[in-house]
Scaffold this active site. Structure first.
Site, mmCIF file in Angstrom:
data_model
loop_
_atom_site.group_PDB
_atom_site.id
_atom_site.type_symbol
_atom_site.label_atom_id
_atom_site.label_comp_id
_atom_site.label_asym_id
_atom_site.label_seq_id
_atom_site.Cartn_x
_atom_site.Cartn_y
_atom_site.Cartn_z
ATOM 1 N N GLU A 187 -5.612 -20.513 -17.309
ATOM 2 C CA GLU A 187 -5.984 -21.178 -16.057
ATOM 3 C C GLU A 187 -7.050 -22.225 -16.342
ATOM 4 O O GLU A 187 -8.203 -21.892 -16.608
ATOM 5 C CB GLU A 187 -6.533 -20.175 -15.036
ATOM 6 C CG GLU A 187 -6.769 -20.848 -13.687
ATOM 7 C CD GLU A 187 -7.869 -20.223 -12.833
ATOM 8 O OE1 GLU A 187 -7.803 -20.373 -11.607
ATOM 9 O OE2 GLU A 187 -8.800 -19.610 -13.375
ATOM 10 N N ASP A 229 -3.895 -10.081 -15.788
ATOM 11 C CA ASP A 229 -4.952 -11.076 -15.735
ATOM 12 C C ASP A 229 -6.019 -10.671 -16.746
ATOM 13 O O ASP A 229 -6.365 -9.499 -16.835
ATOM 14 C CB ASP A 229 -5.557 -11.080 -14.315
ATOM 15 C CG ASP A 229 -5.817 -12.468 -13.782
ATOM 16 O OD1 ASP A 229 -6.570 -13.192 -14.449
ATOM 17 O OD2 ASP A 229 -5.283 -12.809 -12.709
ATOM 18 N N ASP A 271 0.857 -1.186 0.000
ATOM 19 C CA ASP A 271 0.000 0.000 0.000
ATOM 20 C C ASP A 271 0.897 1.241 0.000
ATOM 21 O O ASP A 271 1.861 1.300 0.767
ATOM 22 C CB ASP A 271 -0.886 -0.040 1.254
ATOM 23 C CG ASP A 271 -1.785 1.187 1.376
ATOM 24 O OD1 ASP A 271 -1.964 1.888 0.373
ATOM 25 O OD2 ASP A 271 -2.302 1.411 2.494
ATOM 26 N N ASP A 298 -8.092 -16.079 -17.133
ATOM 27 C CA ASP A 298 -8.815 -16.619 -15.988
ATOM 28 C C ASP A 298 -9.888 -17.630 -16.400
ATOM 29 O O ASP A 298 -10.606 -17.418 -17.382
ATOM 30 C CB ASP A 298 -9.491 -15.434 -15.276
ATOM 31 C CG ASP A 298 -10.234 -15.832 -14.025
ATOM 32 O OD1 ASP A 298 -9.574 -16.255 -13.068
ATOM 33 O OD2 ASP A 298 -11.478 -15.737 -13.994
ATOM 34 N N HIS A 324 -3.285 -17.508 -5.381
ATOM 35 C CA HIS A 324 -4.177 -16.778 -4.475
ATOM 36 C C HIS A 324 -5.453 -17.549 -4.144
ATOM 37 O O HIS A 324 -6.306 -17.026 -3.439
ATOM 38 C CB HIS A 324 -4.528 -15.436 -5.121
ATOM 39 C CG HIS A 324 -5.299 -15.612 -6.398
ATOM 40 N ND1 HIS A 324 -4.765 -16.233 -7.505
ATOM 41 C CD2 HIS A 324 -6.565 -15.307 -6.729
ATOM 42 C CE1 HIS A 324 -5.671 -16.289 -8.452
ATOM 43 N NE2 HIS A 324 -6.775 -15.728 -8.020
ATOM 44 N N ASP A 325 -5.598 -18.746 -4.711
ATOM 45 C CA ASP A 325 -6.800 -19.551 -4.461
ATOM 46 C C ASP A 325 -6.511 -20.779 -3.610
ATOM 47 O O ASP A 325 -7.450 -21.480 -3.226
ATOM 48 C CB ASP A 325 -7.396 -20.051 -5.794
ATOM 49 C CG ASP A 325 -7.896 -18.933 -6.693
ATOM 50 O OD1 ASP A 325 -8.391 -17.922 -6.166
ATOM 51 O OD2 ASP A 325 -7.778 -19.084 -7.923
#
Ligand code: GLC
Length: 533
Positions: free
Chosen positions: A269, A104, A27, A206, A330-331
């Site tokens: 993916e 992505d 951030d 994706d 991330h999954d």
């Protein structure tokens, strides 16, 4: 870099991809959410780590129902992440440092807030009606088929105003686009052109296996192996909602756009068994350069199963197809949680010494574990839809820990997900100063991979797989590297077939192993790379 390695190979073949989850990387403005200037500020970290490309999970305008995988403008940036100018600065800064930038691409569905869907749902005769998948209810008013959403519940949502259902493979806020409509296809291909023109080097596409569904809307058969406690989506076999034949023409169309820009990479993916995955390379390799190979995520973690997996993958690859390997994203649960902390070093060595392009998920280089999320802090819609089944993905999406300060150097504000305490000692600054840390191991492995073409582009030769040890060679020109991984907690003897030139690298990151003996004793959970001749 590495001009000698690159000879005859493309960057997406010899390179290593690092996945940045933008919301959780860095951030820069104190709002508790990572952003593009934050990524730019951390590029030197990635250069020092030794990766070659970054894949950034979605950065586009989005109501964030599925944290960016619900796009409301494919050519705009989600304002808390920054602006198009920030993106351009990031791309320039990455390229100046020799890093490729992969974005992505989410073609299967948009957000329900995308102007296309707002128009589409406005009336049955709106010109965009057919951009999505609208169907009448069955005579009894029920949904058109038994299809189940990946995130639980029916995959059809009824729209009161127009009296029809629309289909969504994921959340109801993620309506599926109708790729059989040529206008949809053209509009989506235009998105690829937009970003390629801005200098993007490739896309991770994706959920590509969901792009088409059966036109006749046939019911999916029940899954006899489904048990209570498993994801509701697995209660049926997705025979009619996944991996439909039309997908390959759509992928080829995406690939043609990429080829038109030269030297770009398309990564897909698709969680599929090898016999079906290979079709995603396309006829004569005109599909994805790299259909993601996720099988290390699900194969039992032992030498014989992994050796069999590698053999099966190598044997299934079409001629000329380039392999790739994934250990986390991330999954999925993190390596150190899924396999155990003690396995993480050999897992890293495996990933970075197998034949094929590796993808590293952010934080794996620190050996992070999944962070438990208190119920009141849950963000992931999957966990909210089907709580308590362990499907939530927040535990692997926590902010990147950079240092020992209050919010780990991620933000000066309140982080969007808790950083937790389970990784308290695992942060970049601490591990940078520790020659035996996971970060030091990743750096050493990546440096070795870069300096030894055998590791990046060499052939793969199986050597041994026993209860304890997995061993294989990578060969290139007259160079041979032996990789041996001890999966067990007991020491294991290793016979070295050939004259060793000493371990180039041990996961223990020391030099205590003999340098010329024809056998050595692998320590518990030790992996070694040895040059032999
Ligand atoms: C992919 C993404 C996942 C997302 C889903 C829907 O599987 O990796 O994070 O929720 O697609 O877009």
């Amino acid at each position: 870099m590495a001009a000698d390695i690159a000879t005859g190979f493309a960057w997406w073949q010899w390179g290593v991809v690092y996945q940045v989850y933008p919301r959780s990387f860095q951030d820069s403005n104190g709002d508790g959410i990572g952003d593009l200037p934050g990524i730019t500020a951390r590029l030197d970290y990635l250069v020092n780590l030794g990766v070659d490309a970054i894949w950034i999970s979605p950065i586009f305008s989005s109501p964030m129902a599925d944290f960016g995988y619900d796009v409301s403008d494919y050519c705009g940036i989600y304002p808390p992440f920054g602006t198009l100018d920030d993106f351009d600065r990031l791309t320039v800064a990455a390229h100046e440092r020799g890093l490729k930038v992969i974005l992505d691409f989410v073609p299967n569905h948009t957000s329900d807030q995308h102007p296309w869907f707002i128009e589409s749902r406005s009336s049955r005769d709106n010109p965009k009606r057919d951009w999505y998948i609208w169907r009448d209810p069955k005579p009894d008013g029920s949904p058109p088929s038994n299809w189940v959403s990946e995130f639980g519940g029916p995959a059809w949502t009824f729209d009161e105003a127009t009296g029809q259902f629309y289909y969504h493979a994921y959340l109801k806020e993620q309506p599926d686009l109708n790729w059989r409509n040529p206008l949809v296809r053209d509009a989506m291909l235009q998105v690829l052109r937009f970003w390629f023109k801005r200098g993007v080097d490739g896309f991770r596409v994706d959920a590509i296996h969901h792009l088409f569904e059966d036109e006749k809307l046939r019911d999916n058969p029940p899954n006899p192996d489904w048990r209570k406690g498993m994801s509701p989506a697995r209660s049926v076999i997705r025979a009619y909602t996944m991996d439909q034949p039309e997908v390959h023409e759509a992928i080829a169309a995406m690939r043609r756009i990429a080829d038109g820009f030269g030297d770009r990479a398309m990564i897909g993916e698709a969680y599929l068994p090898f016999d079906r995955l290979m079709a995603y390379y396309g006829v004569d390799l005109t599909g994805f350069h790299l259909p993601f190979n996720f099988h290390l995520l699900s194969t039992p973690w032992n030498p014989t199963a992994i050796a069999a997996l590698i053999d099966a993958y190598e044997a299934a690859l079409p001629p000329g197809a380039w392999p790739n390997w994934v250990l986390g994203n991330h999954d999925r649960s993190r390596v150190a949680s899924r396999l155990g902390r003690e396995q993480a070093p050999i897992a890293a060595m495996l990933l970075l010494t197998l034949r094929g392009t590796p993808t590293i998920y952010q934080g794996e280089e620190l050996g992070l574990t999944d962070v438990p999320i208190p119920p009141e802090r849950v963000q992931d819609p999957w966990e909210k839809n089907v709580p308590g089944l362990g499907l939530g993905r927040d535990p692997v999406r926590i902010p990147m820990p950079w240092d020992s300060s209050a919010n780990a150097g991620f933000t000066t504000g309140e982080p969007w997900l808790p950083i937790g305490t389970s990784n308290a000692s695992a942060h970049v600054v601490g591990q940078t100063g520790d020659p035996a840390s996971m970060l030091s191991l990743y750096r050493s492995l990546l440096a070795l991979r870069r300096s030894k073409p055998a590791l990046s582009v060499g052939t793969y030769v199986p050597v041994a797989a026993s209860d304890g040890i997995l061993a294989y060679e990578r060969r290139h020109a007259d160079r041979r590297l032996l990789i041996a991984l001890n999966f067990g907690a007991e020491p294991q003897p290793l016979e070295i077939g050939g004259s060793p030139n000493g371990p180039l690298l041990s996961t223990y990151l020391d030099q205590v192993q003999p340098t010329t003996a024809s056998s050595l004793m692998l320590r518990p959970h030790e992996g070694v790379v040895i040059e032999i001749s």
